[in-house]
Design an enzyme around this catalytic site. Structure first.
Site, PDB file in Angstrom:
ATOM      1  N   LYS A  55       0.802  -1.223   0.000  1.00 42.89           N
ATOM      2  CA  LYS A  55       0.000   0.000   0.000  1.00 42.89           C
ATOM      3  C   LYS A  55       0.844   1.287   0.000  1.00 42.89           C
ATOM      4  CE  LYS A  55      -3.908  -2.217   2.325  1.00 42.89           C
ATOM      5  NZ  LYS A  55      -5.063  -1.840   1.524  1.00 42.89           N
TER       6      LYS A  55
ATOM      7  N   MET B  85      -2.428  -0.082   5.666  1.00 43.89           N
ATOM      8  CA  MET B  85      -3.821  -0.260   6.057  1.00 43.89           C
ATOM      9  C   MET B  85      -4.069   0.362   7.423  1.00 43.89           C
ATOM     10  SD  MET B  85      -6.773  -1.368   5.212  1.00 43.89           S
ATOM     11  CE  MET B  85      -8.321  -2.066   5.786  1.00 43.89           C
TER      12      MET B  85
ATOM     13  N   ASP C 138     -10.286   1.977   1.509  1.00 44.74           N
ATOM     14  CA  ASP C 138     -10.325   1.429   2.868  1.00 44.74           C
ATOM     15  C   ASP C 138     -10.815   2.482   3.857  1.00 44.74           C
ATOM     16  OD1 ASP C 138      -9.263  -1.102   2.208  1.00 44.74           O
ATOM     17  OD2 ASP C 138      -7.212  -0.349   2.356  1.00 44.74           O
TER      18      ASP C 138
ATOM     19  N   GLY D 280      -0.909  -2.326  14.707  1.00 46.81           N
ATOM     20  CA  GLY D 280      -0.447  -2.221  13.328  1.00 46.81           C
ATOM     21  C   GLY D 280       0.092  -0.843  13.036  1.00 46.81           C
ATOM     22  N   SER D 281       0.932  -0.727  12.000  1.00 46.77           N
ATOM     23  CA  SER D 281       1.496   0.577  11.645  1.00 46.77           C
ATOM     24  C   SER D 281       1.775   0.706  10.151  1.00 46.77           C
ATOM     25  CB  SER D 281       2.798   0.823  12.428  1.00 46.77           C
ATOM     26  OG  SER D 281       3.757  -0.189  12.133  1.00 46.77           O
ATOM     27  N   GLY D 282       1.270  -0.231   9.350  1.00 48.00           N
ATOM     28  CA  GLY D 282       1.500  -0.190   7.907  1.00 48.00           C
ATOM     29  C   GLY D 282       0.486   0.656   7.171  1.00 48.00           C
TER      30      GLY D 282
END
Length: 271
Positions: free
Chosen positions: A70, A132, A106, A128-130
């Protein structure tokens, strides 16, 4: 039975490290129902720049982008829609005569789901930290969540996301208990982490709502444990359906009826 593709058929695709069938079934079901000469296929690219270059040169109309691509796609497109530029994360690319424009649907899906489920704007922990995770955290911030905790082992990415949204960062949730837990990692996804709980059982049992963006399976160990204890749940297949609808409209210019959308979502889930 899908129509037989011809040389005039417009191809759409998705790129993911672990491709699933939800998008394939959702899009192709709607193409068939609406009589559109499109076909959708999922890929696991080994060379992302080459895959995006192939999209441009082959005239592939649309591309869904999943973990872990992403953010890596940003340098490969020509234009960023505000939905993607604001959070520096792409999940959709539209090819118009070789011009690649990126979007993030998203963000739209998450905003709709926290509203439709009437999730109280209480404290939450997001793992999470990406790319998405950026979409989810920004959508929650813009939906009115002000008291958030980003849980990420990657300190640099975790702190940066927390700073962007005005939230806190910790490497682990630890003993803290919050009303809303959100998983935006591959934990629980089909594969080598399929049996892993995104949060420990004590945290799940103390929460009011469990939100998991993993779509395959829709009911991860995290969601199953939350359901067992009577928690409100928001599942990844719900996110996938809403964002896929937005992608479908971007690719085709056609808006399905609510009945057609629900039928496609049901077909995609019946795997």
């Amino acid at each position: 039975m899908f129509h037989t593709p011809t040389r005039e058929t417009l191809l759409c695709m998705s790129l993911a490290a672990r491709p699933g069938n939800f998008g394939v079934r959702f899009h192709n079901h709607l193409y068939e129902q609406l009589g559109l000469n499109f076909y959708y296929k999922a890929f696991a690219p080994t060379d992302l720049p080459a895959a995006i270059a192939g999209m441009r040169s082959l005239g592939i109309r649309g591309c869904g982008v999943s973990m872990p691509f992403k953010e890596a796609c940003i340098a490969l497109v020509d234009e960023m829609d505000a939905s993607a530029a604001a959070i520096e994360s792409i999940n959709t690319i539209v090819n118009t005569d070789g011009h690649l424009k990126a979007y993030n649907t998203d963000y739209i899906a998450v905003a709709q789901l926290v509203d439709s489920h009437k999730v109280p704007r209480t404290r939450f922990a997001l793992r999470g930290s990406g790319g998405m995770a950026k979409a989810v955290a920004c959508a929650m911030r813009d939906a009115g969540f002000t008291d958030g905790l980003i849980v990420a082992r990657n300190e640099q990415a975790g702190r940066a996301l927390a700073r962007t949204c005005g939230f806190e960062w910790q490497p682990e949730l630890g003993a803290e208990r919050v009303p809303l837990l959100v998983n935006v990692t591959p934990l629980g996804m089909i594969g080598d982490q399929a049996e892993v709980l995104a949060f420990d059982v004590d945290a799940i049992e103390a929460a009011d709502t469990a939100f998991d963006v993993v779509a395959s399976p829709a009911r991860t160990p995290f969601i199953l444990h939350a359901e067992k204890h009577g928690k409100q749940v928001i599942t990844g297949d719900q996110v996938a359906a809403i964002q896929a609808l937005e992608q479908f409209i971007l690719y085709t210019g056609v808006t399905p009826s609510e009945e057609q959308y629900q039928a496609a979502a049901a077909f995609a889930r019946a795997i």
